[in-house]
Design an enzyme around this catalytic site. Structure first.
Site, PDB file in Angstrom:
ATOM      1  CD  GLU A 105      -3.265   0.985   0.269  1.00  0.00           C
ATOM      2  OE1 GLU A 105      -2.377   1.846  -0.223  1.00  0.00           O
ATOM      3  OE2 GLU A 105      -4.315   0.878   0.279  1.00  0.00           O
ATOM      4  NE  ARG A 155      -5.575  -2.502   8.814  1.00  0.00           N
ATOM      5  CZ  ARG A 155      -5.510  -1.887   7.532  1.00  0.00           C
ATOM      6  NH1 ARG A 155      -4.990  -0.626   7.422  1.00  0.00           N
ATOM      7  NH2 ARG A 155      -5.996  -2.425   6.410  1.00  0.00           N
ATOM      8  CG  ASN A 175      -6.325   2.000   5.538  1.00  0.00           C
ATOM      9  OD1 ASN A 175      -5.520   1.029   5.369  1.00  0.00           O
ATOM     10  ND2 ASN A 175      -7.364   2.039   4.402  1.00  0.00           N
ATOM     11  CG  ASP A 201      -7.268   0.683  -1.694  1.00  0.00           C
ATOM     12  OD1 ASP A 201      -6.772   1.538  -0.948  1.00  0.00           O
ATOM     13  OD2 ASP A 201      -7.484  -0.342  -1.595  1.00  0.00           O
TER      14      ASP A 201
END
Length: 306
Positions: A15, A104, A106, A202
């Site tokens: 990512e 969490r 991101n 995304d």
């Protein structure tokens, strides 16, 4: 346009690639790693180092005080130049684990003024459990948005007046007015919405012409959109879970795309042997380097947010 696989070894959940003007940074979220490399003028990517940043690491940005700022675990962490991870801020209500129904950090990014915005999501991706936080240059933390599901890609228009934010859980990219003087978001409106047939937005980046590039999780592609939401170009990626993108290299004209193996069964992994790798393409446009965090990096362990 077709992206090609780069040399670095695959990540499990790759990512957030960013180019700091000299170095490529990206993360392997579930491995808790920050990975660093170079991008040559011809687009070749070479990995130089990897550092442990936490149990999970969702985003990395450069810091003017040295090293890097991370959205890691349930808060913000400073990664020193020698690879030591030090927690700066533990966010109230964030953290935990998948087993405890926790959340969490991101994706995220810094604005031109050096504020670090980073979002959260629940491990189980339950609706409304995510938020977007802003770490200001005085070290204070503010909740910018709540009620998100998977707070994801973030990027600004070249004039800094518009900011784009993906919520992958709701399959939407939002646009907001952005006040560079205060860091405030206002006038929320829908920029893009996806029906899932070609994946969902995304990570994203904004190029020098003000067009938005969205990586499509589940869609195996990156798409370029005009500021009016018109589809302008598609870069095909031979990995289903295309997670984010940035422009990198000496000319800032190499599109670097991250991908993930997360959620792929054995058959899908066999069919997509390069899943988890970085990919590159030369789309004929350039994009800006990542803005750095301009605040302090001393350990704070602030227990709450405003």
């Amino acid at each position: 346009m077709q992206a090609t696989a780069a040399d670095p070894a695959p990540a499990e959940h790759g990512e957030g690639p960013v180019w700091d003007g000299a170095e490529l940074l990206w993360v392997d979220i579930t491995a808790g790693l920050v990975r660093r490399g170079s991008v040559s003028a011809d687009g070749a990517v070479t990995e130089r180092a990897a550092h442990r940043g936490g149990d999970t690491v969702g985003v990395v940005v450069p810091a003017t005080a040295g090293g890097w700022l991370l959205g890691a675990g349930g808060g913000f962490t400073h990664l020193t130049p020698d690879g030591e991870a030090r927690v700066l801020v533990e966010l109230a209500g964030e953290g935990g684990s998948a087993e405890t129904g926790g959340t969490r950090m991101n994706d995220g990014a810094c604005d031109r003024a050096g504020r670090f915005y980073a979002g959260t999501m629940a491990f189980d991706e339950r609706p409304g459990a995510g938020a977007l936080y802003r770490l200001d240059t005085d070290g204070t933390v503010t909740t910018v948005l709540d009620g998100l599901t998977v707070s994801n890609g973030l990027g600004w228009s070249p004039d800094d007046r518009t900011v784009y934010l993906s919520d992958s859980g709701d399959a939407v990219v939002w646009a907001f007015d952005h006040d560079l003087a205060t860091g405030e978001f206002s006038q929320q409106r829908e920029f893009l919405r996806f029906d899932g047939s070609h994946g969902v937005a995304d990570g994203l980046t904004v190029d020098d012409e003000g067009c938005v590039w969205t990586a499509l999780w589940g869609g195996g592609a990156v798409r370029r959109w005009s500021p009016d939401g018109e589809l302008l170009a598609v870069v095909d990626v031979p990995a289903e879970n295309t997670s984010s993108c940035c422009f990198a290299g000496p000319g800032r004209d190499v599109l670097v795309v991250s991908t993930s193996r997360q959620g792929l069964d054995d058959a899908a992994r066999a069919a997509q042997p390069d899943a988890g790798r970085l990919f590159t393409a030369r789309p004929g446009v350039a994009g800006p380097p990542a803005f750095p965090y301009r605040g302090p990096v001393s350990t704070q362990r602030t227990p709450g947010t405003s």
